[in-house]
Design a protein around this motif. Sequence first.
Motif, PDB file in Angstrom:
ATOM      1  N   SER A   1      -9.873  -6.061  -3.582  1.00 29.93           N
ATOM      2  CA  SER A   1      -9.555  -4.818  -4.290  1.00 29.93           C
ATOM      3  C   SER A   1      -9.440  -5.103  -5.775  1.00 29.93           C
ATOM      4  O   SER A   1      -8.914  -6.140  -6.182  1.00 29.93           O
TER       5      SER A   1
ATOM      6  N   ALA B   1      -7.594   0.533  -6.358  1.00 27.90           N
ATOM      7  CA  ALA B   1      -8.390   1.578  -5.714  1.00 27.90           C
ATOM      8  C   ALA B   1      -9.894   1.287  -5.706  1.00 27.90           C
ATOM      9  O   ALA B   1     -10.653   2.067  -5.145  1.00 27.90           O
ATOM     10  N   HIS B   2     -10.314   0.200  -6.312  1.00 26.79           N
ATOM     11  CA  HIS B   2     -11.742  -0.116  -6.423  1.00 26.79           C
ATOM     12  C   HIS B   2     -12.028  -1.424  -5.681  1.00 26.79           C
ATOM     13  O   HIS B   2     -11.123  -2.076  -5.173  1.00 26.79           O
ATOM     14  N   ARG B   3     -13.293  -1.807  -5.645  1.00 25.41           N
ATOM     15  CA  ARG B   3     -13.701  -3.061  -5.011  1.00 25.41           C
ATOM     16  C   ARG B   3     -14.231  -4.015  -6.075  1.00 25.41           C
ATOM     17  O   ARG B   3     -14.799  -3.587  -7.086  1.00 25.41           O
TER      18      ARG B   3
ATOM     19  N   ARG C   1       0.835  -1.208   0.000  1.00 20.91           N
ATOM     20  CA  ARG C   1       0.000   0.000   0.000  1.00 20.91           C
ATOM     21  C   ARG C   1       0.867   1.255   0.000  1.00 20.91           C
ATOM     22  O   ARG C   1       0.596   2.209  -0.730  1.00 20.91           O
TER      23      ARG C   1
ATOM     24  N   ARG D   1      -2.978   0.220  -8.649  1.00 19.92           N
ATOM     25  CA  ARG D   1      -3.488   1.082  -7.572  1.00 19.92           C
ATOM     26  C   ARG D   1      -4.443   0.309  -6.661  1.00 19.92           C
ATOM     27  O   ARG D   1      -4.564   0.620  -5.499  1.00 19.92           O
TER      28      ARG D   1
ATOM     29  N   GLU E   1      -8.382  -3.465  -9.694  1.00 21.95           N
ATOM     30  CA  GLU E   1      -7.612  -2.446 -10.396  1.00 21.95           C
ATOM     31  C   GLU E   1      -8.513  -1.564 -11.252  1.00 21.95           C
ATOM     32  O   GLU E   1      -8.338  -0.356 -11.300  1.00 21.95           O
TER      33      GLU E   1
ATOM     34  N   ILE F   1       2.195   1.610  -3.447  1.00 19.58           N
ATOM     35  CA  ILE F   1       1.115   2.058  -4.334  1.00 19.58           C
ATOM     36  C   ILE F   1       0.932   3.563  -4.180  1.00 19.58           C
ATOM     37  O   ILE F   1       0.883   4.298  -5.167  1.00 19.58           O
ATOM     38  N   GLU F   2       0.849   4.015  -2.936  1.00 16.71           N
ATOM     39  CA  GLU F   2       0.617   5.441  -2.671  1.00 16.71           C
ATOM     40  C   GLU F   2       1.783   6.316  -3.127  1.00 16.71           C
ATOM     41  O   GLU F   2       1.580   7.465  -3.505  1.00 16.71           O
TER      42      GLU F   2
END
Length: 176
Positions: free
Chosen positions: A121, A112-114, A99, A110, A123, A102-103
Motif C-alpha cells: 500500500s 489508499a493506493h498501491r 485499517r 490512508r 500513501e 485509518i477509516e
Amino acid sequence: GLVEFGRKFITPRYPRFKFLLLDEGNFTYDTLRPKGSAVDIAKLWQAAPTGSVDLAISISLFTHLDFAAAVDVLKNISRLLATGGQAFITIFVVDGEARRNIESGVTGFRFAHRTPSGELSAEKLDDPTFAVGYVVEKMDELVDSAGLRRERWIRGYWSQSNSGETFQDALILRKP
C-alpha cells in the motif's frame, strides 16, 4: 547526521560498532540525503563479512521501499547476521486495527493506493515510496523470504492515535 556522529564518537570507543549510510533514492527525501559518503544499497552485502553482524538496525528504510527492493535489502541484512543475530527494523503494518483507525480518521495515513508492484500500500499515488504500508501477510512474507523469524512486533503510534512506543511499527527479527 547521525551516521557521522556514530562514526566520530562511538566507533573510536567501540570499534565493533560500524555505521553505514546506504545510498538509495526517494523522490520526497532526496534533498535530505548527504552526498559522497554513502554506499550503494545494492552493495549492502559488502558492508561486513557474511555472518559477522550481531545487530542490524534499519530505521525508516522499509517504509520507503517497494516489495522486491525490501526483500532484497532484508536478505542482504540476513546474510550479514550471525546465527542468533537480530535485526531491528521499522515498518508500517496495516492490519485490521490499523485499517479501522485509518477509516475512522485517527491516523495521518490512508494507504489508499498501491505501489508500482501492486504488492504494498502507498500513501501517495504520485510518489508511491513516500510511505509504504504492509499488510500482515506481506510483512510475514518479507521476513520469511530472508530466513528470519519475527520475535516481536511493537505497534507504532502512527496507527494508534499517538499512543505507542515508536512512531513506526518496529520489528525485532532473529536469524535462527
